[in-house]
Design an enzyme around this catalytic site. Structure first.
Site, PDB file in Angstrom:
ATOM      1  N   LYS A  35       0.841  -1.196   0.000  1.00  0.00           N
ATOM      2  CA  LYS A  35       0.000   0.000   0.000  1.00  0.00           C
ATOM      3  C   LYS A  35       0.878   1.249   0.000  1.00  0.00           C
ATOM      4  CE  LYS A  35      -0.386  -0.028   5.043  1.00  0.00           C
ATOM      5  NZ  LYS A  35      -1.266  -0.051   6.212  1.00  0.00           N
ATOM      6  N   TYR A 259      15.694  30.761   5.699  1.00  0.00           N
ATOM      7  CA  TYR A 259      14.528  31.492   6.186  1.00  0.00           C
ATOM      8  C   TYR A 259      14.558  31.601   7.715  1.00  0.00           C
ATOM      9  CZ  TYR A 259      12.459  31.060   1.536  1.00  0.00           C
ATOM     10  OH  TYR A 259      12.208  31.144   0.190  1.00  0.00           O
TER      11      TYR A 259
END
Length: 363
Positions: A35, A259
């Site tokens: 999955k 940042y």
């Protein structure tokens, strides 16, 4: 030059891990859980690598009906099980047509089965809630639900039986043994195949292995237990997440980077800029000190991870160059260790990679 960032997937590692899981659970068939795009390794990549040869996986576990169809359209012939079952009655004819098996965990699914006419009965795994309390029928509900399924013409007989563990990744937690005991007492004497064990139970609770095991993360060479590593169980990481240096810069003591300008160099150094960021699935919250591997040595992430890049402190005497390869995790830097630095689990790291990361299957 190869594209970057990329996830290099080792066919050898996947097949080795499958063989190792057979050694660990020699009396069980293996339902390889693929999955979430094969845990980020590529759904068809994994299924074809571990399923299309003698001794390969006996079946595959999936979360979504669309994943099962992709495997069938890709030529995968093994048994397929929808671990969350079906969500719509309209899917049932296709489930039968493509010989897909389904979990039944909720009364609404039984209602749909009782009110549909199919070309042949569907193969069902009845999920019992022995303590996970997420999906499945309670112990008190079991007898009446089992009888309804046995009376339903749309359900193939015998009915297979399954459960899922809440704490198998905590080897000292007594809940797992309680769940095993509750399951065994409930289904004693009934026909049908059984499956209880996920990766953690396969590795740490051998009594739970039963007819089938359902290894997910272990198939990819990763331990499901925090603080543990796959190599402790002779498993090999199947994924190496790699990128490249796109800049090497002189950086002065006191200068900041990135940042927020919250990281500040304590001394003159060289910074490397790596072409990977949260837009590729590398976590934005990776803290200062999270390691990457460049030219055989570990160097720490510094500054904030941005969308397309992250920065690392190469050290003032570094000889690294633009174009050098950077390993974010892999055989030489375990994804479990990276996850611990970030405060998450390895499952999340390997499944969160975005389509910008090229997935490349290697021998």
């Amino acid at each position: 030059m190869k594209p970057f960032p990329r996830a290099e997937i080792s066919r050898h590692a996947l097949q080795h891990n499958l063989a190792r899981l057979r050694e660990i659970a020699p009396h069980s068939q293996i339902m390889a859980v693929v999955k979430a795009n094969g845990y980020g390794h590529g759904l068809l990549n994994v299924a074809q690598c571990v399923g299309n040869y003698l001794g390969g996986a006996d079946g595959f576990g999936l979360a979504r009906f669309e994943e099962a169809l992709e495997l069938r359209h890709g030529g995968v012939k093994g048994r397929l099980l929808l671990l969350e079952g079906f969500f719509r009655a309209s899917d049932l004819p296709l489930i039968v047509e493509h010989d897909i098996e389904t979990t039944v965990h909720h009364e609404s699914q039984i209602d749909m089965l009782e009110n549909i006419s199919l070309s042949k009965p569907v193969k069902v795994w009845l999920k019992i809630d022995t303590g996970m309390h997420r999906l499945g029928f309670s112990l008190a509900q079991f007898t009446s639900i089992y009888q309804r399924l046995m009376s339903c013409n749309s359900v193939a007989k015998p009915i297979n039986l399954m459960t899922h563990f809440a704490c198998a990744d905590e080897p000292q937690n007594p809940l797992t043994q309680k769940q095993i005991q509750a399951f065994e007492e409930l289904v004693k004497g009934l026909d049908g195949e059984r499956t209880l064990a996920n990766s953690a139970a396969t590795l740490f609770w051998p009594h739970s292995q039963a007819d089938w095991i359902r290894p997910g993360i272990a198939l990819y060479g990763v331990s499901p237990v925090v603080g543990d590593k796959g190599f402790n169980h002779q498993l090999i990481p199947a994924m190496e997440l790699v990128s490249n240096l796109i800049a090497v810069r002189e950086h002065k003591a006191g200068d900041t980077v990135g940042y927020g300008a919250y990281w500040q160099a304590k001394e003159d150094t060289l910074l490397g800029v790596v072409a990977i960021g949260y837009g590729d699935g590398y976590p934005r919250n990776a803290p200062e000190g999270t390691p990457v591997l460049i030219n055989g040595r570990r160097v720490p992430i510094v500054g904030r991870v941005s969308m397309d890049m992250l920065t690392v402190d190469l050290g003032k005497n570094a000889t690294d160059n633009v174009g050098d390869s950077v390993q974010l995790w892999g055989k030489s830097l375990a994804v479990e260790e990276v996850a611990e630095h970030i405060g998450t689990i390895a499952y999340e790291l390997v499944t969160k990679l975005t389509p910008r990361v090229v997935v490349e299957l290697l021998p």
